[in-house]
Write an enzyme that holds these catalytic residues in place. Structure first.
Site, PDB file in Angstrom:
ATOM      1  N   ASP A 151      -4.153   0.339  -5.523  1.00  0.00           N
ATOM      2  CA  ASP A 151      -2.882   0.707  -5.145  1.00  0.00           C
ATOM      3  C   ASP A 151      -1.911  -0.645  -5.486  1.00  0.00           C
ATOM      4  O   ASP A 151      -0.846  -0.639  -5.741  1.00  0.00           O
ATOM      5  CB  ASP A 151      -2.612   1.044  -3.757  1.00  0.00           C
ATOM      6  CG  ASP A 151      -3.316  -0.001  -2.955  1.00  0.00           C
ATOM      7  OD1 ASP A 151      -3.902  -0.922  -3.137  1.00  0.00           O
ATOM      8  OD2 ASP A 151      -3.151   0.519  -1.383  1.00  0.00           O
ATOM      9  N   CYS A 163       0.805  -1.164   0.078  1.00  0.00           N
ATOM     10  CA  CYS A 163      -0.069  -0.045  -0.113  1.00  0.00           C
ATOM     11  C   CYS A 163       0.903   1.371  -0.006  1.00  0.00           C
ATOM     12  O   CYS A 163       0.711   2.156  -0.922  1.00  0.00           O
ATOM     13  CB  CYS A 163      -1.168  -0.102   1.239  1.00  0.00           C
ATOM     14  SG  CYS A 163      -2.059  -1.531   1.289  1.00  0.00           S
TER      15      CYS A 163
END
Length: 499
Positions: free
Chosen positions: A299, A77
């Site tokens: 992401d 992330c």
């Protein structure tokens, strides 16, 4: 004399500020486009992660373009989000994992990378900027990050209830409000109250990240669905790096848990689908839809049972690295598939090109705006690209879990009984990969920085599920050239990354 001097200084300062305002207005054409970026969390495309988003696929895919070869530059992330915001690889923005010590919202980020990130550049250009949702994993609401005029940033990692947002000047806590729904409301309010100024809005809902909590209205919607049984599902991984090859097959209890999590992940995305539909409706109601670029992406990807790894990301396989990407907007072909390889760090320079700005020299990504808006058929040269995927393992003393049989000194991470103590990460799960697209060639080549200097390579045309490691089948010259390319890419800056 003092008052005359003070008056003259005030006049000079006022003229300077007016000139800045005028220069920003002069830079913006009358039809400057708006941009909306919807960024989900841990949403795969390889395991049919777009299936729950029927409205999104219709509104953005059928009325825009869907990418088939979009990749994260780092399958985790915080580094990936930092790359999206800066247009840089992780080795340049120095956010290498989700921890403060790994640069996530660390000093280098706050003092060097963040002040020159995308929202700052757009705001200077005269754009109104809006953010709502998960920012960076280690962001805790001490202040509004630079470049955002309206900011509703989540403290810490993704969650659906019991969270705190930095809402502009204040931190506000919520208990029972479903986060994705709140983000949808905030985004629609911003769009409807914006007026005539061009804007950039980034909306980052928590789905489909753990703890996989669907909105009550969506709970059970996919109760009859099972995790996708790919050929690699719960399959032995004898020819892969040690973290995978050392694991046993998953038992029935863990497989059932994977099925449940798979269902819940899809259910969390139903609220995101509604969010996208609400945003498009608001853009249409304010008569700016036709002059707005809408980007939908994640992401990073996610694996669920592949190679007997239960549920996580962090690995160099297509499940973890390939991401959904749909774009709708002025001049974007409708109902098309774009096969050109792109990285998420290409988004920032592409957006800057859309608004009439040149990307700064420190950005490693390159704009694909002209390619996207050129009519098919696509030139074969546009399909040739080399991308870098890099990851740094996080295992240390603090990631030890006494509930699992491994030792603290093993420096493993993401080990839980719920995942049958199949550790998802380790201190030396560190690698760099070349994602190589050429005429009649579709490969990935990875070098691990472990005690074996392990190498993995796959021919994605012949072996799309990456079942057979062909590293030892490559000619020595091929391995040598890939190695040289990796060393260059791992240190590249700016257009030196455009191999």
């Amino acid at each position: 004399m003092f008052f005359n001097l003070l008056f003259n200084c005030s006049v000079v300062l006022l003229c300077f500020l007016l000139s800045l305002a005028l220069s920003a207005d002069q830079l913006l054409p009358a039809n400057a486009p708006n941009i909306v970026l919807v960024l989900t969390d841990d949403q795969d495309v390889e395991l049919h992660g777009l299936y729950p988003l029927q409205q999104t696929v219709q509104l953005l895919g059928k009325h825009g373009t869907q990418f088939t070869n979009a990749y994260t530059s780092s399958p985790i992330c915080c580094p990936s989000r930092a790359s999206i915001l800066t247009g840089q690889y992780a080795h340049n923005h120095r956010t290498i994992n989700n921890s403060i010590s790994g640069g996530c919202n660390g000093q280098f980020w706050r003092h060097t990378s963040e002040p020159q990130a995308l929202p700052v550049l757009l705001q200077r250009h005269g754009y109104r900027t809006f953010f709502a949702g998960k920012y960076l994993n280690q962001y805790e609401g001490a202040e509004v990050p630079p470049g955002w005029q309206q900011f509703y940033g989540l403290h810490g990692n993704s969650r659906y209830y019991n969270y705190t947002l930095r809402e502009n000047a204040h931190n506000v806590s919520y208990t029972d409000t479903y986060l994705t729904d709140l983000l949808s409301e905030r985004a629609v309010e911003f769009i409807k109250s914006n007026g005539s100024s061009p804007f950039f809005a980034m909306i980052a809902p928590p789905a489909a990240h753990a703890p996989f909590t669907p909105a009550p209205r969506h709970a059970g919607a996919f109760a009859l669905v099972h995790a996708l049984r790919t050929p690699s599902f719960n399959a032995p991984a004898e020819d892969k790096h040690w973290l995978l090859s050392s694991g046993d097959k998953l038992d029935n209890v863990t497989v059932a848990r994977i099925d449940k999590y798979f269902q819940q992940r899809w259910e969390t995305l139903l609220a995101v689908d509604e969010l996208v539909a609400n945003v498009v409706a608001a853009l249409n109601a304010t008569s700016v839809l036709n002059n707005t670029f809408i980007i939908y992406a994640s992401d990073n990807g996610y694996h669920m049972g592949q190679f007997a790894q239960p549920f996580d990301k962090r690995q160099p396989y297509e499940t973890d690295t390939r991401v959904p990407l749909l774009i709708r907007g002025p001049g974007v072909p409708a109902g098309e598939y774009a096969h050109m390889p792109v990285s998420l760090l290409d988004l920032a320079p592409t957006m800057l090109e859309w608004v009439g700005l040149q990307a700064p020299s420190h950005m490693d990504g390159r704009s694909f705006g002209a390619q996207l808006q050129s009519p098919p058929p696509v030139n074969a040269a546009q399909l040739e690209r080399t991308l870098l995927i890099e990851y740094w393992g996080e295992g240390n003393d603090d990631t030890y879990n006494p509930e699992c049989p491994q030792q603290r000194s093993d420096h493993l991470a993401q080990c839980t009984p719920q995942a049958q103590c199949h550790c998802q990460d380790a201190w030396n799960n560190t690698y760099a990969c070349v994602r190589d697209f050429r005429y009649k060639l579709n490969r990935i080549y990875c070098e691990f920085r472990d005690h074996e200097n392990f190498v993995e390579a796959y021919d994605l045309y012949e072996d799309p599920y990456q079942l057979r490691n062909i590293a030892n089948d490559l000619l020595p010259i091929e391995r040598a050239l890939y190695g040289i390319q990796l060393r260059k890419l791992s240190k590249c800056v700016g257009n030196k990354c455009w191999t």
